[in-house]
Design a protein around this motif. Structure first.
Motif, short mmCIF file in Angstrom:
data_model
loop_
_atom_site.label_atom_id
_atom_site.label_comp_id
_atom_site.label_asym_id
_atom_site.label_seq_id
_atom_site.Cartn_x
_atom_site.Cartn_y
_atom_site.Cartn_z
N ARG A 47 42.04 8.04 21.15
CA ARG A 47 43.46 7.78 21.42
C ARG A 47 43.66 6.39 22.04
O ARG A 47 44.59 5.68 21.68
N ASP A 52 43.81 5.69 14.39
CA ASP A 52 43.54 7.03 13.88
C ASP A 52 43.55 7.02 12.36
O ASP A 52 43.70 6.00 11.71
N LYS A 228 38.57 8.48 11.78
CA LYS A 228 38.93 9.88 11.54
C LYS A 228 38.10 10.74 12.48
O LYS A 228 36.89 10.88 12.29
N ASN A 229 38.74 11.30 13.48
CA ASN A 229 38.02 12.14 14.45
C ASN A 229 38.09 13.59 14.02
O ASN A 229 39.00 14.34 14.39
#
Length: 297
Positions: A47, A52, A228-229
């Motif tokens: 974050r 993201d 990309k988490n």
């Protein structure tokens, strides 16, 4: 529409046994206090980075000086003429007034050539390995080993007689699969293919994985474009059959990449927990490919 729904149900059934194993492993991670804290810390780090998976990435051609405002174009052309002996720029670029702007992607022109994509990926992939070695050594990262079963710490491999020759580097994405994905998913647009040059780092703990992510972000020789988490608790793992990792898209930004024209090529690096990496089997991958073909992905 009915046939499509039937195909989707059939594809989910194909990967259901593998997804259940991944989901069970993920549940164990979430129940362990240390792992849960690591997952939350990773979420906060991603974050704070602010890149993201919604970040829009495409492979682009290099911007040319003729796309710059007139004053900047003349200034750039004059500067390149003065530095001709240093950079050894081919005179034809000056003659046709198509001077490439170093490190600047074109806003209008996306990469459309499959051959160009693979030529850049071959060079960028080799340069990426140099940084992977640095990251792995500093964060206890592991690679798949040729002579051992499973994964081995890069630092341990360096202490052995075979050294890093024992590292099993991933090959570039097969051209058949890349062409298939380009047609099925991206409507024939090659600029969306961001994983031709790819690699992965495997870790024992969430702490090591998160430390590696921080090291990549602060590395002056790369530029991270997207993260990309898939290790986020809110991530819907149905899209990946239960499998989870942290997927990073980045560009090489060192002088070598600039010299060979690979500094605009976007590569992929996956950061994976060892337990998830060990669950991936050739048989499971075969079922995943079958399910993917049924879905038409």
């Amino acid at each position: 529409f009915a046939f499509r729904r039937w195909d989707l149900r059939r594809s989910r059934k194909m990967v259901l046994p593998d997804q259940q194993r991944y989901d069970e492993l993920w549940l164990q991670c979430c129940q362990d206090e240390d792992s849960r804290m690591g997952i939350e810390h990773l979420k906060n780090v991603v974050r704070m980075i602010g890149l993201d998976e919604r970040n829009y990435c495409r492979q682009k051609n290099r911007a040319c000086a003729d796309q710059l405002p007139r004053a900047l174009r003349l200034q750039y052309e004059n500067a390149m003429k003065e530095e001709q002996t240093t950079h050894r720029l081919n005179p034809i670029f000056l003659e046709i007034r198509k001077l490439p702007v170093q490190g600047q992607p074109s806003r209008q022109s996306v990469l459309a050539s499959f051959d160009q994509l693979y030529a850049q990926a071959a060079l960028a992939g080799l340069l990426l390995r140099q940084r992977l070695r640095v990251w792995a050594k500093a964060t206890d990262g592991m690679f798949e080993a040729r002579r051992a079963v499973g994964f081995a710490r890069y630092a341990d491999l360096l202490d052995q007689e075979t050294g890093e020759d024992d590292v099993k580097w991933p090959a570039m994405k097969r051209q058949e699969r890349a062409f298939e994905k380009m047609l099925r998913v991206y409507g024939g647009d090659a600029s969306h293919l961001l994983d031709i040059a790819r690699s992965c780092l495997v870790f024992d703990t969430m702490t090591s994985l998160t430390n590696c992510l921080g090291m990549i972000i602060t590395d002056e020789y790369v530029r991270v474009e997207r993260i990309k988490n898939r290790m986020d608790m809110s991530y819907d793992s149905n899209a990946t059959g239960g499998y989870r990792d942290v997927c990073i898209n980045l560009k090489m930004q060192n002088s070598q990449a600039i010299a060979v024209g690979a500094d605009l090529h976007i590569c992929e690096v996956q950061l994976i927990l060892r337990e998830f990496a060990e669950l991936r089997t050739s048989e499971g991958h075969r079922r995943y490919v079958q399910a993917r073909n049924v879905r038409g992905d």
